[in-house]
Design a protein around this motif. Structure first.
Motif, short mmCIF file in Angstrom:
data_model
loop_
_atom_site.label_atom_id
_atom_site.label_comp_id
_atom_site.label_asym_id
_atom_site.label_seq_id
_atom_site.Cartn_x
_atom_site.Cartn_y
_atom_site.Cartn_z
N GLN A 9 1.20 -10.03 -2.84
CA GLN A 9 1.33 -9.81 -4.28
C GLN A 9 -0.03 -9.56 -4.93
N MET A 24 -0.85 -5.99 -4.29
CA MET A 24 -0.03 -5.09 -5.08
C MET A 24 -0.65 -4.79 -6.46
N LYS A 25 -1.62 -5.59 -6.87
CA LYS A 25 -2.34 -5.32 -8.12
C LYS A 25 -3.39 -4.23 -7.93
N ARG A 26 -3.63 -3.87 -6.66
CA ARG A 26 -4.56 -2.80 -6.33
C ARG A 26 -3.79 -1.49 -6.17
N PRO A 27 -4.50 -0.38 -6.06
CA PRO A 27 -3.81 0.90 -5.82
C PRO A 27 -3.34 1.02 -4.38
N LYS A 46 -0.24 2.07 -1.92
CA LYS A 46 0.98 2.87 -1.93
C LYS A 46 1.69 2.87 -0.58
N TYR A 60 8.64 -5.08 -4.49
CA TYR A 60 7.78 -3.99 -4.98
C TYR A 60 8.26 -2.63 -4.45
N ASP A 115 9.83 -0.25 -5.71
CA ASP A 115 9.65 0.91 -6.59
C ASP A 115 8.18 1.33 -6.71
N LYS A 116 7.29 0.53 -6.15
CA LYS A 116 5.85 0.80 -6.24
C LYS A 116 5.28 1.36 -4.95
N ILE A 117 5.89 1.01 -3.80
CA ILE A 117 5.28 1.34 -2.51
C ILE A 117 6.16 2.27 -1.69
N ASN A 118 5.55 2.88 -0.71
CA ASN A 118 6.23 3.68 0.30
C ASN A 118 6.17 2.88 1.60
#
Length: 378
Positions: free
Chosen positions: A79, A82-85, A87, A106, A108-111
């Motif tokens: 977590q 996840m505050k960093r860029p 992907k 997460y 919707d944020k990551i691949n």
């Protein structure tokens, strides 16, 4: 009751662990960073325990952060990252829910991608290289050994490929720390998670992670640290930045005793004792033609975790039967549904037996008697 559930928590612990915890609780009242004379005693114990962990994992670079559980450690790492860029995230098909549920939050944020693993459980390093070239990794997370089948993964080799793209690397050593000799510095691990109550043979309530201080890990938890109390930001120093609240000093005392015992006996003795017990476990299981072993590849290395299925009996029903016969083991998905999807054992799961260094001949005889009873009553 004979015990074959060491993958969940090892039992028993060395006598020194019980003695150290009892002695600490009876003779110490200090809380780290929150007292006078007793604080000094607590500080020495904590510092010594951190140093033992660094020596065990062959690092002088990494900092040691204590948490109550390995699950919390993984949450803090993932977590925070996840505050960093971040992907493109790669994981093995053997990850625990302590990893996959966090990543799912997460989605919707990551691949999210699965590292290329062959059906025989071997890792295809060439295909993984192509995966990374096609979709450059930002974060790679690997269980060092599967908690379902015990296979040891090629962490160093995969991380070497990942570092070509400057990916952040995380190894979950819940099933291997204190058992498999592993150099986290040479393996280019930015984060290494340990569980005190498993292969380190310490108590529950004390786990944590070692981190490369050059990697920026934003905080996700906040609170008192016993220092710099007027400042409403968390301290910049590591480990204080990530260790909020009152530490479990009695558990740290137990972990310290376990690490001292491990240092005295040498990690290779633990590994080979467990390997010997695993061999005898496989000998027992292979005696019965209604037992189907899962995920076994004789060309790969394993810790002492073996999963199997009994023809004609569901895993849950078999678990209840073993329990009535005095054998403690675990059935189901073992908090690793992706592993079972990969192995073809989803959704029923498997019967998991896991030996430790204290598994003995009597335990194996009782397991054999239970299997003979099941065979006679099928």
């Amino acid at each position: 009751m004979v015990y074959f559930n060491n993958a969940a928590t090892t039992y028993p612990k060395p006598a020194a662990v019980y003695e150290a915890m009892d002695e600490y609780y009876r003779n110490n009242a200090g809380s780290l960073g929150r007292g006078g004379k007793e604080m000094k005693s607590a500080g020495t114990l904590v510092a010594d325990t951190r140093q033992l962990l660094k020596e065990l994992l062959h690092t002088s670079l990494h900092e040691v952060i204590f948490t109550p559980t390995a699950t919390l450690a993984l949450n803090m790492i993932i977590q925070g990252l996840m505050k960093r860029p971040v992907k493109n995230v790669y994981i093995t098909p053997f990850e625990h829910n302590a990893v996959t549920r966090v990543l799912h939050a997460y989605a919707d944020k990551i691949n999210l991608r699965i590292l290329a693993v062959n059906k025989d459980c071997s890792f295809d390093l060439e295909r993984i290289g192509y995966q990374f070239a096609d979709c450059q990794p930002d974060l790679v997370i690997m269980s060092h050994a599967s908690n379902v089948i015990g296979v040891i993964t090629p962490v160093a080799e995969v991380f070497a490929l990942a570092k070509k793209y400057e990916a952040i690397t995380v190894v979950d050593m819940a099933q291997t720390a204190g058992l498999v000799d592993f150099d986290i510095a040479k393996a280019k691990c930015d984060f290494a998670v340990f569980a005190g109550h498993k292969t380190l043979y310490g108590p529950t309530g004390i786990s944590g992670f070692l981190m490369n201080p050059d990697v920026e890990l934003p905080t996700i938890l906040y609170g008192g640290t016993g220092i710099d109390s007027a400042n409403q930001d968390m301290p910049k120093d590591i480990p204080a930045r990530y260790e909020m609240g009152t530490p479990n000093m009695v558990a740290i005392a137990g972990l310290h005793a376990a690490l001292m015992k491990l240092k005295e006996n040498n990690i290779s003795s633990y590994y080979w004792q467990e390997q010997d017990n695993r061999k005898h476990l496989l000998d027992v299981l292979n005696n019965y033609d209604f037992v189907r072993l899962v995920g076994i590849n004789n060309n790969l290395d394993y810790v002492g975790v073996v999963s199997f299925i009994i023809d004609g009996i569901s895993s849950d029903s078999a678990g209840q039967l073993f329990s009535r016969l005095g054998v403690e083991l675990r059935t189901g998905l073992h908090c690793a549904p992706l592993a079972h999807e990969f192995l073809g054992t989803y959704p029923a799961g498997t019967i998991r037996t896991s030996v430790g260094i204290y598994t003995n001949e009597e335990d194996l005889l009782r397991l054999n008697d239970s299997l003979y009873y099941i065979k006679s009553n099928l």
